[in-house]
Design a protein around this motif. Sequence first.
Motif, mmCIF file in Angstrom:
data_model
loop_
_atom_site.group_PDB
_atom_site.id
_atom_site.type_symbol
_atom_site.label_atom_id
_atom_site.label_comp_id
_atom_site.label_asym_id
_atom_site.label_seq_id
_atom_site.Cartn_x
_atom_site.Cartn_y
_atom_site.Cartn_z
ATOM 1 N N THR A 188 0.839 -1.190 0.000
ATOM 2 C CA THR A 188 0.000 0.000 0.000
ATOM 3 C C THR A 188 0.878 1.245 0.000
ATOM 4 N N LEU A 189 0.304 2.356 -0.463
ATOM 5 C CA LEU A 189 1.042 3.614 -0.486
ATOM 6 C C LEU A 189 1.423 4.038 0.923
ATOM 7 N N HIS A 190 0.537 3.783 1.889
ATOM 8 C CA HIS A 190 0.834 4.122 3.287
ATOM 9 C C HIS A 190 2.022 3.317 3.805
ATOM 10 N N GLY A 191 2.055 2.041 3.470
ATOM 11 C CA GLY A 191 3.150 1.206 3.933
ATOM 12 C C GLY A 191 4.488 1.586 3.324
ATOM 13 N N ILE A 192 4.466 2.069 2.074
ATOM 14 C CA ILE A 192 5.711 2.455 1.414
ATOM 15 C C ILE A 192 6.240 3.775 1.954
ATOM 16 N N LEU A 193 5.331 4.739 2.189
ATOM 17 C CA LEU A 193 5.757 6.082 2.567
ATOM 18 C C LEU A 193 6.032 6.242 4.051
#
Length: 312
Positions: A188-193
């Motif tokens: 997910t974008l949250h997990g990457i950022l």
Amino acid sequence: MTAAPTSLKMWVRYVHDIFVVMKKEVEFFLNILNGKNKAIQFEMEGEVDGRLPFLDVMVTIVGNCLTTGVYKKGHTHRQATLLDYDNCHLIAQKRSVVKTLWLRAEKVFPTVENIMEEKNHLRKVIKDIGYPRAVVTRWTSRQENNAEGGRFPSTNKITVSYIKGPSEVTFRLLKKHGVSVEHKSMNTLHGILTKVKDKETEGDQVGIVYGIECRDCDAHYVGDTGKKLTTRVLEHRRAVGRKDKSSAIFRHCDDRQHEMDWQNAGVRYKAGGKGARLFLEAWASDHKSINRCVTLNALYEGLRERVEKRTL
């Protein structure tokens, strides 16, 4: 609504969108609402030719009544907002696109003729974005079976990460036993950022089984620790420096005048529990090891030999 200058015929609200039917003084009522809180300001859109969109519903005045239909922003826009059939998503999620559009048409349109007209339009839109005809046919037949009470009730629900291939098989197997499976994305974008920490280096790992090779022969030392690798290697070097006879590494270096390869000490296995580390330490030890360790069961000895033959 006591501040309204005239009585409201209808007041429907969804989050920040409000649908209001009133006879007159609409602008005055809008100013009253905007005067309640300066941080919350409303904008107004009035009817045009007896039609007014509200969310995804088009409300139309027919005589003294209101009728509803689906608000369409355009054929191209609708195609762009729907899930493409070639995307890497679970097939059940793609079928749910058809299901959602079908159910919305049945709830929004007031007559059977309007519903059938909308469904024919949906067939064309779905076909244009690559959906096979069988997807629509399958949902229609399932809908009829469910209306007759043939649906198997789901009593449990689980959420797992989606992996193309195995997820479809798991979904079908568990569905037979009344277990509903929901899928989520692995990345997910949250997990990457939000990974603000630096990547853990090998020397900073804890709860490990490590190995230190001898520079002058084939001997090696295997140990386990709950500390960092760099901390444990430093303790071994200090034990050799102070000539600690209880240290197996010092005895090896002192008896043979050898030197250990401290710089290339590395992690063999990682385990949180002490019992697991002791087992892995024994697994990694052999006749060339200079460390003391627990005796490995004969069953595991045979298994280790088979694993080593396969890796050669």
